[in-house]
Design an enzyme around this catalytic site. Structure first.
Site, short mmCIF file in Angstrom:
data_model
loop_
_atom_site.label_atom_id
_atom_site.label_comp_id
_atom_site.label_asym_id
_atom_site.label_seq_id
_atom_site.Cartn_x
_atom_site.Cartn_y
_atom_site.Cartn_z
N GLU A 204 0.80 -1.22 0.00
CA GLU A 204 0.00 0.00 0.00
C GLU A 204 0.84 1.28 0.00
O GLU A 204 0.84 2.04 0.98
CB GLU A 204 -0.98 0.02 1.19
CG GLU A 204 -1.98 -1.13 1.14
CD GLU A 204 -3.15 -0.96 2.11
OE1 GLU A 204 -3.10 -0.05 2.96
OE2 GLU A 204 -4.10 -1.73 2.01
N GLU A 393 -5.24 -8.56 0.22
CA GLU A 393 -5.93 -8.34 1.49
C GLU A 393 -7.42 -8.11 1.23
O GLU A 393 -7.78 -7.44 0.27
CB GLU A 393 -5.40 -7.10 2.24
CG GLU A 393 -4.05 -7.27 2.86
CD GLU A 393 -3.59 -6.02 3.62
OE1 GLU A 393 -4.43 -5.26 4.12
OE2 GLU A 393 -2.36 -5.84 3.70
C1 FCB Z 1 -4.62 -2.33 5.36
C2 FCB Z 1 -3.24 -2.66 5.89
C3 FCB Z 1 -3.23 -3.77 6.90
C4 FCB Z 1 -4.40 -3.66 7.86
C5 FCB Z 1 -5.69 -3.54 7.10
C6 FCB Z 1 -6.92 -3.51 7.96
O1 FCB Z 1 -4.63 -1.02 4.88
O2 FCB Z 1 -2.39 -3.02 4.82
O3 FCB Z 1 -2.00 -3.74 7.58
O4 FCB Z 1 -4.20 -2.61 8.69
O5 FCB Z 1 -5.65 -2.37 6.31
#
Ligand code: FCB
Length: 487
Positions: A204, A393
């Site tokens: 990110e 994610e």
């Molecule tokens: C993302 C992050 C991860 C976690 C999730 C909920 O932005 O990459 O580390 O905090 O959100």
């Protein structure tokens, strides 16, 4: 007392009076006759199911075996920065419980695990001499994963910059940080890629720049003016490109590498061709500083025009580095960012304002729109002709009340996951090349500025005892994996 617990007890009493069975303490198992339903929302054969975590959020052991401090250690200890006043000195104590945690993954049936390597464990000062004890931990973890049939997918940078580099270079404000990042990646890839065959560069870029250097909510907590912020953005993108090159140069041949980016998810207001086209154009423009430059090798005209005098300073060589060919695209998908509509303007799209009543999960920022999981990979595949995508994610926080038997009936998380996975299945069924999915997160963990207040795990962690307990969502995920289809 909360109404929910009252009503639950009330129904339990009625159930007992009627002689009905109460809720099972054991995980629910699906009936086997469901396996053959023709409507099953199946994923392609060989689809990869995993969970995701990051080093700082789970490891603890912050001063063990020579690990140096990171910017997040510093930041978490500044009074007032973390919602519940906590820090990640112990977190999930994963550094000492990795064997147990691998067994949790195995029990789910996952075949992959996305974790991050803590740069300050390998290089306590960020550069110079490596720390063999730091590497030894990841060596052990990787071996343990492979011994249990789980493929390691390693992220090189999940925000825990060595504090020494913040002090020496001002962190990502300097391109020196991008260069020493590549040195660290070269070392890690050289030592681990005989077994770690998939590497993510930076987690990110967008959030680490915006929240860390723009809004000051994440470490290092800076609020830079736009011009400097754009320069930081450029250095982070450059760091990604240099890391790709470092993996190519020092990793075992065939090691696959790519970013794990939180794509700005642009969704058509509804599925009409003109809105879909508008959403695609919006995706390209709103991701101009990261995905677009990584995949096209140029900042878009609109990005440069809107930055004006604040545009980053760069060379053509920088752009070529940033756009070094990648093997896959990792996308973190949680929420819709924008809804696009067709517009008769130069840009070719307009953004519809989001109503204040738009629903969200337990975290206010986590607006819920499962279709983000369909459109994000689809737009990326079409815009940039990407042939391989991983959802790196996806998941949600939830209140996670614990019942008298110690169980967490996180039906809201199950609802969220089921709906997002349904949309992901829709994408794969249409041929969007998504090859795997990593659920955030294996465990409740240290959620950055939210500390331990917001839990994202499918295993509950009791942070006093470090006991891990599967939630209902863990059962849901196990069943989804077992049938390779949405449960
Ligand atoms: C993302 C992050 C991860 C976690 C999730 C909920 O932005 O990459 O580390 O905090 O959100």
């Amino acid at each position: 007392m909360h109404f929910n617990s009252l009503s639950r007890r009330h129904f339990a009493r009625i159930a007992a009076a009627l002689g009905l069975p109460t809720l099972p303490a054991e995980p629910l198992r699906a009936a086997s006759h469901r396996d053959d339903r023709p409507t099953d929302r199946r994923f392609p054969d060989g689809f990869i199911w995993g969970t995701a975590t990051s080093a700082f959020q789970i490891e603890g052991a912050v001063s063990e075996d020579g690990r140096g401090p990171s910017i997040w250690d510093r930041y978490a200890h500044i009074p007032g920065k973390i919602a519940d006043g906590s820090d990640a000195d112990v977190a999930c104590d994963h550094y000492h419980r990795d064997t147990e945690d691998v067994q949790l993954m195995k029990a789910l049936g996952t075949t992959a695990y996305r974790f991050s390597i803590a740069w300050p464990r390998l290089f306590p000062d960020g550069l110079g001499a490596p720390n063999p004890k730091g590497l030894a931990f990841y060596d052990r973890l990787v071996d343990e994963l492979l011994a249990n049939g789980i493929a390691p997918f390693a992220t090189m940078y999940h925000w825990d910059l060595p504090q020494a580099l913040q002090e020496r270079f001002g962190g990502w404000r300097s391109r020196d940080t991008a260069e020493v990042f590549a040195d660290y990646v070269a070392y890690a890839a050289g030592r681990l890629s005989d077994r770690v065959r998939h590497i993510f560069t930076v987690n990110e870029c967008a959030r680490l720049v915006q929240l860390g250097y723009g809004l000051g909510y994440d470490a290092p907590g800076l609020t830079l003016p736009q011009g400097e912020l754009n320069q930081v953005r450029h250095h982070v993108a450059l760091g990604h490109g240099l890391a790709v090159q470092a993996v190519r140069a020092h990793g075992r041949p065939g090691t696959k590498v790519g970013p794990a980016e939180n794509i700005v998810a642009c969704i058509p207001a509804f599925d009409a061709p003109a809105h879909v086209r508008a959403a695609e154009i919006a995706t390209r423009e709103l991701n101009a500083g990261y995905l677009t430059v990584m995949l096209e090798g140029n900042y878009t005209d609109a990005f440069l025009a809107s930055a004006g005098a604040d545009a980053p300073k760069y060379t053509a060589e920088d752009l070529a580095i940033i756009a070094s060919p990648i093997d896959f695209l990792g996308l973190n998908v949680y929420k819709p960012d924008q809804y696009a509509v067709a517009a008769d303007n130069e840009a070719g799209f307009a953004l519809a304002p989001l109503p204040t009543s738009f629903p969200h999960m337990y975290s206010d920022w986590l607006r819920v729109a499962p279709e983000a999981m369909y459109w994000s990979p689809r737009h990326a595949a079409r815009l940039w002709n990407v042939k391989s995508i991983y959802i790196t994610e996806n998941g949600t926080s939830a209140t996670d009340e614990v019942d008298a038997d110690g169980r967490v009936w996180d039906l809201d998380r199950v609802m969220y996951l089921r709906n997002y996975l349904t949309q992901l299945q829709r994408a794969t069924a249409e041929g969007v090349p998504v090859q795997g999915y990593f659920l955030w997160s294996l465990l409740d963990n240290f959620e950055w500025q939210d500390g331990f207040e917001k839990r994202y795990g499918i295993h509950r962690v009791d942070f006093k005892t470090q006991v891990r307990t599967p939630k209902l969502s863990a059962d849901f995920y196990r069943e989804t994996i077992r049938r390779n289809g949405v449960a």
